[in-house]
Motif scaffolding. Structure first.
Motif, short mmCIF file in Angstrom:
data_model
loop_
_atom_site.label_atom_id
_atom_site.label_comp_id
_atom_site.label_asym_id
_atom_site.label_seq_id
_atom_site.Cartn_x
_atom_site.Cartn_y
_atom_site.Cartn_z
N ARG A 104 29.61 -46.10 55.66
CA ARG A 104 30.28 -45.59 56.75
C ARG A 104 29.55 -45.38 57.96
O ARG A 104 28.03 -44.45 58.48
CB ARG A 104 31.34 -44.47 56.36
CG ARG A 104 31.75 -44.14 56.86
CD ARG A 104 32.48 -42.66 57.13
NE ARG A 104 32.95 -42.29 58.55
CZ ARG A 104 33.59 -41.07 58.98
NH1 ARG A 104 33.04 -40.07 57.93
NH2 ARG A 104 33.92 -41.04 59.61
N VAL A 105 30.14 -46.12 58.50
CA VAL A 105 29.87 -45.72 60.38
C VAL A 105 31.02 -45.20 61.86
O VAL A 105 31.94 -46.35 60.95
CB VAL A 105 29.16 -46.91 60.69
CG1 VAL A 105 27.16 -46.75 59.75
CG2 VAL A 105 29.14 -48.02 60.92
N LEU A 106 30.79 -45.20 62.36
CA LEU A 106 31.25 -45.24 63.61
C LEU A 106 31.01 -46.63 64.63
O LEU A 106 30.28 -45.80 65.02
CB LEU A 106 31.38 -44.08 64.27
CG LEU A 106 32.68 -42.53 63.54
CD1 LEU A 106 32.32 -41.37 64.55
CD2 LEU A 106 34.29 -43.60 63.71
N ASP A 107 31.04 -47.17 64.61
CA ASP A 107 30.35 -48.60 65.28
C ASP A 107 31.25 -48.48 66.48
O ASP A 107 31.78 -48.66 66.89
CB ASP A 107 31.12 -50.10 64.78
CG ASP A 107 30.31 -51.03 64.91
OD1 ASP A 107 29.21 -50.73 66.03
OD2 ASP A 107 31.03 -51.67 64.80
N SER A 108 29.88 -48.12 67.16
CA SER A 108 29.62 -49.13 68.56
C SER A 108 30.06 -49.54 69.59
O SER A 108 30.50 -50.18 70.32
CB SER A 108 29.15 -47.55 69.58
OG SER A 108 27.50 -48.86 69.25
N ALA A 109 29.75 -51.05 68.48
CA ALA A 109 30.23 -52.55 69.03
C ALA A 109 30.94 -53.20 68.60
O ALA A 109 30.58 -53.68 67.36
CB ALA A 109 29.01 -53.35 69.17
N PRO A 110 32.95 -52.16 67.91
CA PRO A 110 33.16 -53.13 66.89
C PRO A 110 33.66 -54.21 66.81
O PRO A 110 33.88 -54.80 67.94
CB PRO A 110 34.56 -51.87 67.44
CG PRO A 110 34.84 -51.16 68.55
CD PRO A 110 33.35 -51.23 69.66
#
Length: 455
Positions: A316-322
């Protein structure tokens, strides 16, 4: 037609209705929605706007939508400006069952470009499969008995990669609205994925898959398959660890305009080895969740697990380049795998209301961009469960457990906490079986979720 395939074409001093003698070419391959929707008897709203971007390019917007949204066709594209003058609109039908075709209250105007309504969504099982990039591994592809299934099978371990691609149509995600879930089962027969990263899978947007051809080894995508952008997961077994990506080291990440499984040119997002590591033959459940957020990030999660508990891996990540557009699921085995067959079962694409629970948090930002409270996991539980939450700023936090009458039964957190990702384990061994609620208050943020204790 002449110049490729598409559903929107330019005409340049040519035949208005032809895809061969139009002197233009295809500019969009937009498809109808919901998936495989059919034109039915009824009334359809339509609109077309053409807006000059510059001397050589026009922006074209269009839609055609059945009044109860049972059929939708639309889009926004930039196209070569074959003309900036218009003196007619044409309609045509050919070889159809219609007995009457009416145009009602058509209006012509100048002004701003039209707004294209959002396409309707309908969950579906993947029904279009093929061997990808010519990688059959010496195996044959056989369509499954039921929609959502496909078999890529042989009599020995694959000689090279054995890869199957499922077409998802066009999936475009809107921030804070859509939460994509792709899930199903991966069944390995005759062996497992003992070699490092010898089972790889993910969701992608690609423009080089081509079309399906029928070959001696089954249906085969005839394109180059070398222009995929998406999220790639590397299933590791035993002591196999993180892999070296083009940027960073990890167990999963992003591939950008490349062959789908070439992590050496991609960007690692996280290194999270499996917590149970026996990757042998058997049935594995997989889930991939992608939820873009209005702050410009995307919550991306995935799970690969065996029902008997002998294998579990997640991320799981919060992707800053989604990534927000997807048209395929790709799964492959090779380079050290001992499996003799790769079977996919019950592969479904849906929009979900809740993200899948994972036991890890991650981000390519060290501080979250927004407050959040995750669903506890596992749920139901006995007697312990984990609760995760995110604080974008230093906050005064309380986290309490309530029973169904609203009485506080446990206070887990009370006090000042730093910005970041937090998790707490709730031990309910002193409580009776039943439904409870947990409430997070952090500065001005409040959220409540339900949990279930079963003893």
């Amino acid at each position: 037609g002449n110049g490729g395939a598409g559903t929107v074409w330019t005409i340049n001093n040519g035949n208005w209705a032809s895809t061969w003698s139009n002197n233009g070419g295809p500019v969009s391959a937009a498809v109808q929605a919901p998936r495989n929707a059919e034109l039915i008897e009824g009334t359809y709203d339509f609109a077309i706007s053409v807006h000059a971007v510059n001397d050589t390019t026009n922006e074209v917007r269009w839609y055609m939508i059945e009044e109860d949204t049972k059929y939708w066709f639309g889009g926004i594209i930039k196209a070569p400006a074959t003309t900036k003058k218009f003196n007619s609109i044409l309609f045509g039908v050919n070889e159809v069952e219609y007995t009457q075709f009416n145009v009602i209250a058509m209006k012509v105007d100048k002004g701003d470009p039209i707004d294209v309504p959002k396409a309707p969504w309908q969950d579906f099982y993947v029904d279009t499969w093929g061997i990808y990039g010519g990688n059959n591994g010496g195996w044959n592809l056989v369509p499954g008995e039921f929609t959502g299934n496909v078999d890529l099978a042989g009599t020995a371990a694959p000689s090279g990669w054995a890869v199957v691609r499922g077409d998802l149509g066009t999936v475009n995600l809107e921030a804070d609205v859509d939460m994509l879930l792709v899930e199903g089962k991966i069944v390995l027969e005759g062996g497992g994925f003992e070699g490092p990263a010898s089972l790889r899978f993910g969701v992608f947007q690609g423009g080089a898959a081509g079309n399906l051809d029928s070959t001696e080894t089954g249906y085969n995508w005839n394109g180059a398959g070398d222009a995929d952008t998406g999220y790639l997961m590397l299933a590791q077994e035993g002591s196999n660890g993180a892999e070296a990506w083009g940027t960073g080291s990890g167990t999963w990440g992003q591939v950008a305009n490349d062959v789908w499984n070439n992590f050496a040119g991609g960007t690692a997002l996280q290194s999270n080895p499996p917590s149970a590591t026996t990757g042998g033959a058997g049935e594995y459940e997989f889930q991939i969740n992608v939820a873009p957020l209005s702050d410009g990030t995307s919550d991306v999660r995935w799970i690969l697990k065996k029902g008997d508990g002998s294998y579990y891996m997640e991320g799981r990540v919060l992707d800053s380049a989604p990534l927000t557009s997807f048209n395929s699921l790709v799964v492959g085995v090779g380079d050290g795998a001992t499996a003799t067959s790769l079977l996919l079962r019950d592969v479904e694409v849906s929009m979900t209301d809740e993200l899948i629970p994972t036991s890890v948090t991650g981000s390519n930002s060290t501080i979250p961009d927004h407050f959040s409270l995750e669903q506890n996991y596992p749920n139901p539980f006995n007697p312990t469960t984990t609760i995760e939450y995110a604080l974008p700023e230093n906050s005064e936090v309380t986290l309490k457990i309530y029973d169904v009458t609203g009485r506080v039964v446990t206070e887990l957190i009370k006090g000042q906490q730093n910005a970041g990702y937090h998790k707490v384990v709730f031990d309910a061994s002193h409580l009776a079986t039943g439904v409870y609620f947990f409430k997070l208050e952090a500065n001005d943020f409040t959220n409540v979720k339900k949990l279930m204790l079963i003893k």
